[in-house]
Structure formats: C-alpha cells, structure tokens
Design a protein around this motif. Structure first.
Motif, PDB file in Angstrom:
ATOM      1  N   ILE A 280      35.303   3.584  34.116  1.00 52.29           N
ATOM      2  CA  ILE A 280      36.497   3.971  34.288  1.00 52.29           C
ATOM      3  C   ILE A 280      37.300   3.150  34.954  1.00 52.29           C
ATOM      4  CG2 ILE A 280      37.922   6.157  34.605  1.00 52.29           C
ATOM      5  CD1 ILE A 280      35.813   6.374  32.246  1.00 52.29           C
ATOM      6  N   PRO A 281      38.153   2.456  34.874  1.00 50.68           N
ATOM      7  CA  PRO A 281      39.245   1.782  35.552  1.00 50.68           C
ATOM      8  C   PRO A 281      39.657   2.625  36.793  1.00 50.68           C
ATOM      9  CG  PRO A 281      40.359   1.882  33.464  1.00 50.68           C
ATOM     10  CD  PRO A 281      39.005   2.532  33.603  1.00 50.68           C
ATOM     11  N   ARG A 282      39.984   2.267  38.093  1.00 52.52           N
ATOM     12  CA  ARG A 282      40.490   2.983  39.048  1.00 52.52           C
ATOM     13  C   ARG A 282      42.028   3.490  38.752  1.00 52.52           C
ATOM     14  NH1 ARG A 282      37.298   3.272  43.280  1.00 52.52           N
ATOM     15  NH2 ARG A 282      35.713   1.865  43.687  1.00 52.52           N
TER      16      ARG A 282
ATOM     17  N   ARG B  59      38.886  25.121  34.901  1.00 57.47           N
ATOM     18  CA  ARG B  59      39.551  24.252  35.638  1.00 57.47           C
ATOM     19  C   ARG B  59      38.872  23.608  36.436  1.00 57.47           C
ATOM     20  NH1 ARG B  59      43.757  29.030  36.225  1.00 57.47           N
ATOM     21  NH2 ARG B  59      44.661  28.900  34.315  1.00 57.47           N
ATOM     22  N   ASP B  60      37.990  24.170  37.320  1.00 61.46           N
ATOM     23  CA  ASP B  60      37.120  23.459  38.570  1.00 61.46           C
ATOM     24  C   ASP B  60      36.139  22.537  37.828  1.00 61.46           C
ATOM     25  OD1 ASP B  60      38.663  24.552  40.393  1.00 61.46           O
ATOM     26  OD2 ASP B  60      37.082  25.896  41.024  1.00 61.46           O
ATOM     27  N   SER B  61      35.638  22.984  36.582  1.00 60.77           N
ATOM     28  CA  SER B  61      34.952  22.145  35.968  1.00 60.77           C
ATOM     29  C   SER B  61      35.585  21.002  35.447  1.00 60.77           C
ATOM     30  CB  SER B  61      34.224  22.990  34.502  1.00 60.77           C
ATOM     31  OG  SER B  61      33.279  23.955  35.030  1.00 60.77           O
ATOM     32  N   VAL B  62      36.728  20.890  35.034  1.00 57.40           N
ATOM     33  CA  VAL B  62      37.590  19.917  34.759  1.00 57.40           C
ATOM     34  C   VAL B  62      37.976  18.763  35.750  1.00 57.40           C
ATOM     35  CG1 VAL B  62      39.741  18.860  33.805  1.00 57.40           C
ATOM     36  CG2 VAL B  62      38.636  20.999  32.758  1.00 57.40           C
ATOM     37  N   ARG B  63      38.095  19.454  36.958  1.00 55.92           N
ATOM     38  CA  ARG B  63      38.263  18.540  38.217  1.00 55.92           C
ATOM     39  C   ARG B  63      36.869  17.944  38.649  1.00 55.92           C
ATOM     40  NH1 ARG B  63      41.445  23.447  39.361  1.00 55.92           N
ATOM     41  NH2 ARG B  63      43.640  22.831  39.196  1.00 55.92           N
ATOM     42  N   VAL B  64      35.826  18.633  38.625  1.00 54.23           N
ATOM     43  CA  VAL B  64      34.616  18.018  38.660  1.00 54.23           C
ATOM     44  C   VAL B  64      34.267  16.947  37.852  1.00 54.23           C
ATOM     45  CG1 VAL B  64      32.104  18.341  38.596  1.00 54.23           C
ATOM     46  CG2 VAL B  64      33.600  20.060  39.734  1.00 54.23           C
ATOM     47  N   MET B  65      34.668  17.018  36.406  1.00 59.81           N
ATOM     48  CA  MET B  65      34.400  15.776  35.876  1.00 59.81           C
ATOM     49  C   MET B  65      35.425  14.639  36.202  1.00 59.81           C
ATOM     50  SD  MET B  65      35.185  15.549  31.656  1.00 59.81           S
ATOM     51  CE  MET B  65      37.059  15.360  31.912  1.00 59.81           C
ATOM     52  N   GLU B  66      36.485  15.010  36.567  1.00 55.49           N
ATOM     53  CA  GLU B  66      37.683  13.858  36.920  1.00 55.49           C
ATOM     54  C   GLU B  66      36.837  13.246  38.172  1.00 55.49           C
ATOM     55  OE1 GLU B  66      40.424  11.763  39.320  1.00 55.49           O
ATOM     56  OE2 GLU B  66      39.326  13.781  39.749  1.00 55.49           O
ATOM     57  N   ARG B  67      36.364  14.027  39.239  1.00 57.80           N
ATOM     58  CA  ARG B  67      35.590  13.490  40.513  1.00 57.80           C
ATOM     59  C   ARG B  67      34.487  12.504  39.852  1.00 57.80           C
ATOM     60  NH1 ARG B  67      35.559  16.422  46.066  1.00 57.80           N
ATOM     61  NH2 ARG B  67      34.541  14.940  47.402  1.00 57.80           N
ATOM     62  N   PHE B  68      33.661  13.270  39.131  1.00 55.43           N
ATOM     63  CA  PHE B  68      32.438  12.484  38.610  1.00 55.43           C
ATOM     64  C   PHE B  68      32.784  11.000  38.055  1.00 55.43           C
ATOM     65  CE2 PHE B  68      30.211  11.367  34.821  1.00 55.43           C
ATOM     66  CZ  PHE B  68      28.915  11.182  35.252  1.00 55.43           C
ATOM     67  N   LEU B  69      33.726  10.901  37.126  1.00 54.90           N
ATOM     68  CA  LEU B  69      34.207   9.662  36.755  1.00 54.90           C
ATOM     69  C   LEU B  69      34.745   8.707  37.694  1.00 54.90           C
ATOM     70  CD1 LEU B  69      36.001  11.034  33.198  1.00 54.90           C
ATOM     71  CD2 LEU B  69      33.562   9.708  33.687  1.00 54.90           C
ATOM     72  N   ARG B  70      35.614   9.408  38.688  1.00 57.23           N
ATOM     73  CA  ARG B  70      36.420   8.519  39.864  1.00 57.23           C
ATOM     74  C   ARG B  70      35.263   7.718  40.604  1.00 57.23           C
ATOM     75  NH1 ARG B  70      38.293  10.608  43.994  1.00 57.23           N
ATOM     76  NH2 ARG B  70      38.629  12.646  43.013  1.00 57.23           N
ATOM     77  N   ASP B  71      34.418   8.827  41.150  1.00 63.92           N
ATOM     78  CA  ASP B  71      33.355   8.233  42.184  1.00 63.92           C
ATOM     79  C   ASP B  71      31.937   7.766  41.524  1.00 63.92           C
ATOM     80  OD1 ASP B  71      35.174   9.243  43.769  1.00 63.92           O
ATOM     81  OD2 ASP B  71      34.237  11.251  44.259  1.00 63.92           O
ATOM     82  N   ARG B  72      31.989   7.636  40.636  1.00 57.24           N
ATOM     83  CA  ARG B  72      30.683   7.298  39.661  1.00 57.24           C
ATOM     84  C   ARG B  72      30.560   5.821  40.012  1.00 57.24           C
ATOM     85  NH1 ARG B  72      28.880   7.015  33.377  1.00 57.24           N
ATOM     86  NH2 ARG B  72      26.814   7.233  34.097  1.00 57.24           N
ATOM     87  N   PRO B  73      29.101   5.344  40.567  1.00 55.93           N
ATOM     88  CA  PRO B  73      28.914   3.996  40.676  1.00 55.93           C
ATOM     89  C   PRO B  73      28.753   3.348  39.216  1.00 55.93           C
ATOM     90  CG  PRO B  73      26.960   5.217  41.098  1.00 55.93           C
ATOM     91  CD  PRO B  73      28.200   6.234  40.918  1.00 55.93           C
TER      92      PRO B  73
ATOM     93  N   ASP C 238      47.802  -1.132  31.196  1.00 55.79           N
ATOM     94  CA  ASP C 238      46.551  -0.621  31.313  1.00 55.79           C
ATOM     95  C   ASP C 238      46.282   0.084  29.890  1.00 55.79           C
ATOM     96  OD1 ASP C 238      46.452  -1.365  33.909  1.00 55.79           O
ATOM     97  OD2 ASP C 238      47.449   0.417  34.582  1.00 55.79           O
ATOM     98  N   HIS C 239      46.859   0.046  28.760  1.00 60.81           N
ATOM     99  CA  HIS C 239      46.610   0.631  27.736  1.00 60.81           C
ATOM    100  C   HIS C 239      45.687  -0.190  26.900  1.00 60.81           C
ATOM    101  CE1 HIS C 239      49.293   3.726  28.410  1.00 60.81           C
ATOM    102  NE2 HIS C 239      48.986   4.481  27.425  1.00 60.81           N
ATOM    103  N   HIS C 240      44.878   0.340  26.142  1.00 58.14           N
ATOM    104  CA  HIS C 240      44.214  -0.165  24.800  1.00 58.14           C
ATOM    105  C   HIS C 240      45.123  -0.228  23.684  1.00 58.14           C
ATOM    106  CE1 HIS C 240      41.413  -0.447  21.417  1.00 58.14           C
ATOM    107  NE2 HIS C 240      40.759  -1.232  22.225  1.00 58.14           N
TER     108      HIS C 240
END
Length: 830
Positions: A514-516, A578-592, A644-646
């Motif tokens: 995921i791009p930053r 909603r919290d599950s969605v925010r967790v997914m966003e955090r996972f994608l953003r912080d994922r190495p 930034d779009h494909h």
C-alpha cells in the motif's frame, strides 16, 4: 496411504547400487578371465576336459572369498582382468558385510537416535501428506521422527530417502509416545488418512503432554499439533466444541480453496464483466466441494454484488444436495443454489436446453470443475470447454481442481498465455504439496500482524479513556489466542482484497503493498460502507459455521441475535464493525514489506476507468494529429489531476478512431511510466471487425498507428491490423479481453449492431471518464457516438433491452469532467 512406491528398476539405496555394481563387475571379469582366457601352460594348471565348466565357475565364485585358498590364481591365471576381479570381489564382500551389519543394527541405531532426539518434529502417518511435511521439516535441518502403524520395505526405503527416523506402532499408546519422545518434540503433524483417528491421536498426544507436565494450559511455548481433518462437519465441531487449543486442524480442501480464491478472485471477475452477482457453475462431487464453496462465499462478500448464485451439476443431484446441506447447513441462506442432473463425461453439455436455462438466471462468471480426489477432472473440463466453444454460451474461465496441475501444461490457457477470459483453462492444485507448513505460516504472519494492529488500536482507545471493544480474551497475544480468534484474524486477512476492490482500488496479485499516500478512509461514508461490509462478512462466516438468527444467543443451538442486516443494529454493535475497519486501515498502513514482495511489486491504488468510444475515419495525417493532442494535452492533464491513480482503459479496440486513440493513450501512459491496464470489451470477433473496416480503408482511412509501409493492399493491411490488435492486448500482464456477446461471422447486421450497442452501454455506464471522439460532419441521427454521448449525459435515455450496470466506486477528484468530447478530425475538445 502409507508410502509411495520406488521408481521402477531402481535399487533402494546407494549402498545397494554399489554392491550390485561390484558384484556384477566381478562376475563378468571372472567369466572372461577363467572361461575365455583360461590358464597358462604349466605344471598343475591344466583343466580336466570333463569338468572344465565347473572349474572356472567355481574359481569365479571364489573371487568373493578373501582367502582364495588352493587356487594358485596368480601362477595359473596372470591376467589383468583377474587381478581387477580379485579387488572388486573383495570390495563386494566388504560392502555386503557392511550392508548385512547395517540391516541388523539399523533398528537399534534408529531407536538410539530417537531416544536422543530433542526439539524434533513428530509425523504420525507416512502417506502423501506426512511425507510432504516430513520432507519440509528435514529441508530446514530439523530432526524428524515418523510413526506409522505399518512397516515394510517401501516405508523403510521412503524414510531413508527422506532422511527421517521411522518407528512402528500405535500413536494412541502412551508407551509408544514415550518411545518417540513426544515430551521433547516441538511440533506434531498427524495425517493418517482417517479423520477420526487423527483427532483421537491428537487428543491423546495433547493429554499426554499435559499429564507429563510438559506445558500448562494455555500453551505458552507455542507447541502446535497440526491435524489433517478433511471432513467439514468434523472441522466445524472442533471449532465449536472447545477442542484443545494446541490442536490446529488443516485440510487440503481448505488450503486448495484459499489458493483458488486468491487466484480466481471471483468478485473481480464479476466486476470486470459487469455482472450484478457472481454466478459460479460447479461441476463434480467429492470432499473438495464444501471447502471450496465455503471459502468462495467468505471471500466474495462485496458491496456492489448481490448474493452469489451457484449452479451445481452432478450425476446424482439429490445426493449432492444432501451432502452439501450436511456440510454447510445454512448455505441456502447465503446463495441461490440450483442442482442439475448431468455427467459431462457421458452426456454432451450442449445436447439439450441446460446451458441456456442456466444462463437465463445470470450470466456465468466462472466454471469450477471438482472431482472425487482431484484427479478425475481433465475429461469433464475439456468437455465443458468444447461445449462453450460450439455454442458461444458460458464465455467464462474454467478452473480445474487437480492433483497434477502440470498435466494441463499443454492443454490449459492461463492468464499469462491468454488475455481473453473465456479461453482460460486454469488448473488449481489440490495435492498434498499444499499442506506445507510454509504456506499456512505465510498466512499466519499476516493474521498475526492484523491481530497486533487490533491490540495496538485497543490500547490507544483505552489510553484516551474510551472503552475498548471486543472480549477480554481477544486481547491475548497471538501464541495464547484461542482458536476462534485466530481463525477470525485469518479470515479477516483473506477478505481484505475484496474490501479494497469494493472501495474502487485495483489490487494486484501477490503480497499487498500500500502506498503511504493511499487513505482508504478519506472519503465521506467510507467507514460506514466498509463497516456494513464487515458485518456482512461476519454474518456469512457465522452462517457457514452453522449459526442462524435468534432473538437470544444460544451457543448450543447456534442462535445469534446479530445475524441480521447492519441497518437493524444499534450503534454500540455498529461501533464494533467500525473499529474493525479502522484496525484494517492501521494494519495496511503500518504493515512492513511482506515476505516475498519485490521492490517493483505493483502497489494497491485507486482505479480510474477511462473509456474510449469513437466514430468516423481518419487519414494518416489526422491520426498523427490526434495522437499528438492525446500525448501533449489530454493524458498529461488527466495524470496531473490524478497522479496516484491507476488507470484502466476501457475500449472496444475496433480499427479506426478507437484503435488509434487507444494506442496513443497507452503510449502516453507508458512515456509517463504510469501504472495502467487495458480492458477490451469485444463486441465483434476481431476478424469480423477488421473485415468491416475494409470499405473505409479503400477510401483512405487508417486502422491504427505506425502501420508499416508494406501495407499497400488490403490483405496485408488486414493481417497487420490483426497483429497490431494482438500486440496492444498482450503488451501488459494486466490486460484483459472480455467477450460481451461477441457477434460471430454468421450473425445478421442487426445482431452485430446490437452487439456494438451492448458494448457502448457497458463503457458509457462503467467508465469514470469517457473520451468520445466524434466526426462533426456526420448527421446526429446517423452517428452512433451522438447517441452514446446522449446516454452519458442522461442515463435514463438508454434504450430498453440494453444491460444496466451499477456505477463503479469513483475516487476521482471533484471537478474532474466525466465526459470529454473530442473532434476526431481537428483533435480539439468540443
């Protein structure tokens, strides 16, 4: 299922090969030296004419005896071959002695090695799956102890080849468990081929470990007992009955199903083809069916798609339906299912009304061929492909579950070799090779990172004084997390690609990167849309495990009050989603960077669909003028607004304006090194579209850019146009050709015109930005592009009979024009 067979004609070990070679060489040299060369003339060296054969045969055999007494070999037979034979015979004698000694000492030596084993892997059952896991563990340098209930030369030879220690006995016997040192083992694999026996053995080992105080519940040291359980009813019982947390069931069917869903991406196929729902035709029976269908339903929960449709073809539909109801009791609440009686290996699929009847419900998205054991699928797959080619129906990719995917190498047409979806014949492996621990661990790496993102999110909420969501036991670290929560994290990771696609992203195959700059929650309503999708995915997951709605939760009867539409939930419950969605966003953003991802791995991006329609003809100078305008003005302005779009280019790619404009846009995107792909909506077969361009070519029109000067006659030009279209379609891996009721050569002009109108309706409704190239001199009533522009400006003007497509999610910036009309002659925007 206790072992494989040795290759025909090959000895069991390297020692046997050496022994056979030495013995054979000794015999051959002895026969030559004694039988053909004979003794030299001299005292006491002669042979009795009556017994000469027995004399040299005896001398040859005695070469294997070290003393060689009373034969006076060197005095009577001073031949080099005899000297060599004396050496090879002695060597054969020594090797045979070592071989015999090893045979008698091997079992005590093996027992000694097992007694000294520590942190080893214990494999119970040495069939195909057991051998795969044992070979994998040995490949990593670990010690492997195999326990099987049977013994024999085949198992012994297989164990020696794999370098594992083989013991024989019953794994449910505590004395046997003590002999193989289970209390010192670090990992267990149980794969006897019998689900009930596997589960009983796993429970016995787990209890033995606890009784011997190896560990105290819950397992703090991560000891895991991997158990092969193929029956979905038994797997569901394990998940719901609170089975020992050390026990982790796995299934070839489930692993193959995940592999299929990652490869096929049915939700994406349905979107590319503009289907309102996934319509999967399933052919065949067997243990694979329930596992595949469950994973398909889990990963295909998409916002823009209705509930899937399953058309199941079987020689015995009543038995098939009963077996499916037993394995997945709530599946009829999740999908529209119809059963049809047909065996494609004995009855032609196109011989009756079945194909059109199935297609009446919904257009077919994909075809899945299953078998009893994954090997009996080639014939029905080929029969189906022949039927689709003969009738023009079910123009959909065919996926085939098989143990031998290499057997399709000369028959199949995969996504790398064919851009046309209807030509795909893709094998999906369901062999024991899928059971490698590396495969499941790669999935668990992502699931563990997702769980860590959840823990961090909950910690942040509590730090700010907000109450956390979720049960307290869900906050345990991964090694001590209960199976139900581990499974929830795994399934959440499996569904991420579907969620991202539903937001309007293009999700490349392989590890997610995921791009930053990508903020999936920046749009108004994104959180609520994803929360609704998350709740629906949770509902499907619960229902596949046998749960259904009930006003009061009852675990025994599997009733749950939250299995109902998202809109009916109170805000407290919605906040969990909603919290599950925010967790997914955090996972994608912080994922190495995920394992296996290369620096040039394509990134997940928002996808902007750019449609191209055109009318009229172009001379060569006008074509160059149009190309220059596209490369200089149109594409740079588009990329500046959406850096930034494909870009997904949507076109019919017919010769003339559409091919010229498409080539120009692709060249411009390539010059800017901007990620893009091409989707060709095929209204007419390419040969027919080229044939219809002949009249315009004779009047001086060009079909495409940069055609060679050799194209001075129509025959050469037609071939070059076909080659140009092929090159454009094949230029990139992501390009696809979608058959949209392609009109064949035998169709009437009216049928061909209707096919064009269907494609125009597709592009008009699905493209975010439409480039319409017009020829102003044409009368509006006679120009189809004028009608297309009118449809774009007011979609209510679409004629009855043309398909309606739901608009795709659009992340284009506000103010971006959704319609750009360009003069195909002057290349000016109108």
């Amino acid at each position: 299922m206790h072992g494989d067979t040795h290759p025909p004609g090959s000895p069991h070990s390297a020692v046997d090969i050496i022994l056979a070679t030495l013995a054979g060489l000794t015999l051959i040299l002895g026969v030559i030296g004694y039988g053909f060369l004979g003794p030299v003339d001299g005292e006491d060296c002669g042979e009795s004419p009556q017994w000469w054969f027995f004399d040299w045969a005896y001398r040859t055999l005695v070469l294997f005896e070290p003393a060689e007494v009373n034969l006076r070999i060197w005095e009577c037979f001073p031949h080099p071959v005899i000297a060599i034979a004396r050496l090879t015979g002695l060597a054969a004698f020594i090797v045979a002695g070592v071989r015999i000694l090893y045979t008698f000492a091997r079992k005590p030596l093996t027992q000694l090695q097992i007694r000294r084993a520590k942190d080893h892997t214990v494999v119970i059952g040495f069939g195909e799956t057991g051998q795969v896991r044992a070979r994998e563990a040995r490949g990593k340098g670990g010690c492997v102890v195999v326990l099987d209930s049977e013994s024999g030369p085949l198992l012994d030879g297989t164990a020696r080849r794999h370098g594992v220690l083989l013991a024989t006995g019953d794994a449910r016997d505590p004395d046997m468990l003590a002999q193989i040192r289970v209390t010192r083992a670090s990992h267990f694999v149980i794969a006897t081929g019998d689900d009930a026996l596997n589960l009983a053995t796993a429970e016995t080992i787990a209890q033995h470990l606890r009784d011997t105080s190896k560990i105290a519940p819950p397992p703090q040291d991560g000891i895991r007992i991997d158990v092969a359980i193929e029956n979905p009813v038994i797997r569901r019982a394990i998940d719901s009955a609170g089975c020992d947390e050390m026990i982790d069931p796995f299934s070839i069917a489930d692993i193959g199903a995940r592999h299929f869903c990652e490869t096929a991406r049915l939700h994406e196929l349905a979107d590319l083809r503009g289907h309102a729902r996934i319509h999967l035709v399933v052919i065949g029976v067997g243990a694979l069916r329930a596992g595949f269908l469950a994973q398909i339903l889990r990963t295909s929960v998409a916002e823009a798609l209705g509930g899937p449709r399953l058309s199941i073809l079987s020689a015995d539909p009543d038995h098939c339906q009963a077996a499916l109801d037993l394995a997945l009791p709530e599946i009829t609440a999740l999908a529209a299912i119809t059963f049809h009686r047909l065996d494609p290996t004995s009855v032609r699929l196109d011989a009756g009304p079945l194909m059109p009847r199935i297609e009446e419900f919904d257009p077919v998205t994909a075809i899945l061929v299953l078998g009893h054991d994954g090997t009996d699928t080639l014939l029905p797959a080929l029969a189906i492909r022949d039927a689709t080619q003969r009738t023009g129906r079910w123009q959909a990719p065919i996926f085939v579950a098989t143990k031998q995917p290499k057997g399709f190498s000369g028959i199949g047409r995969d996504l790398d070799r064919s851009k046309r979806l209807s030509e795909w014949l893709i094998p999906v492996e369901v062999s024991s090779e899928l059971c490698r621990r590396d495969y499941s661990e790669a999935r668990d790496v992502s699931a563990r990172l997702f769980h860590e993102a959840y823990l961090a999110f909950q910690a942040d909420k509590r730090a700010t004084g907000s109450p956390g969501t979720g049960a307290d036991e869900s906050l345990n670290p991964w090694p001590t997390l209960r199976r139900t929560y581990r499974q929830a994290n795994r399934r959440a990771v499996d569904h991420i690609a579907t969620k991202l696609h539903g937001l309007g992203c293009v999700v490349p195959a392989g590890p997610l990167r995921i791009p930053r700059s990508l903020d999936i929650l920046e749009s108004a309503g994104s959180i609520e849309r994803l929360a609704m999708l998350e709740h629906r995915a949770w509902e499907v997951d619960r229902q596949l495990d046998g749960w259904r709605y009930g006003p009061v939760r009852d675990n025994a009867r599997r009733l749950h009050p939250l299995i109902r539409p998202y809109a009916e939930l109170d805000d407290t419950v919605k906040s969990y989603d909603r919290d599950s969605v925010r967790v997914m966003e955090r996972f994608l953003r912080d994922r190495p960077v995920p394992p296996g991802a290369k620096p040039d791995t394509p990134l997940v991006r928002f996808d902007l669909w750019l449609g191209i329609v055109g009318a009229g003809t172009l001379t060569a100078p006008k074509a160059e003028q149009l190309r220059d305008a596209i490369r200089r003005d149109i594409v740079p302005a588009l990329l500046k607004a959406h850096p930034d779009h494909h870009i997904t280019l949507l076109t019919a790619l017919t010769p003339g304006v559409e091919l010229v404009a498409t080539q120009a846009v692709l060249q411009a995107l390539g010059t800017h090194n901007h990620p893009h792909r091409l989707l060709v909506i095929e209204a007419l077969a390419p040969a027919l579209a080229i044939k219809e361009f002949e009249a315009a070519w004779h009047e001086g029109a060009v079909g495409g850019l940069d055609l060679p000067e050799s194209c001075r006659d129509w025959s050469t030009t037609a071939k070059e146009l076909g080659a140009t279209i092929d090159r454009v379609c094949s230029a990139q891996a992501g390009n696809r050709i979608i058959d949209d009721d392609a009109a064949g050569p035998g169709r009437s002009p009216e049928q061909r015109e209707n096919a064009r109108r269907r494609v125009d309706a597709n592009i008009v409704q699905r493209a975010h930005v439409l480039l319409a190239f017009v020829k102003p001199s044409a009368a509006p009533a006679e120009d189809r592009i004028d009608a297309v522009i009118a449809w774009r400006r007011d979609r209510s003007t679409l004629p009855a009979g043309l398909p309606r497509y739901a608009p795709r999610p659009n992340k284009a910036d506000e103010g971006t024009p959704d319609l750009i009309v360009i003069d195909g002659v002057t290349a000016k925007t109108l």
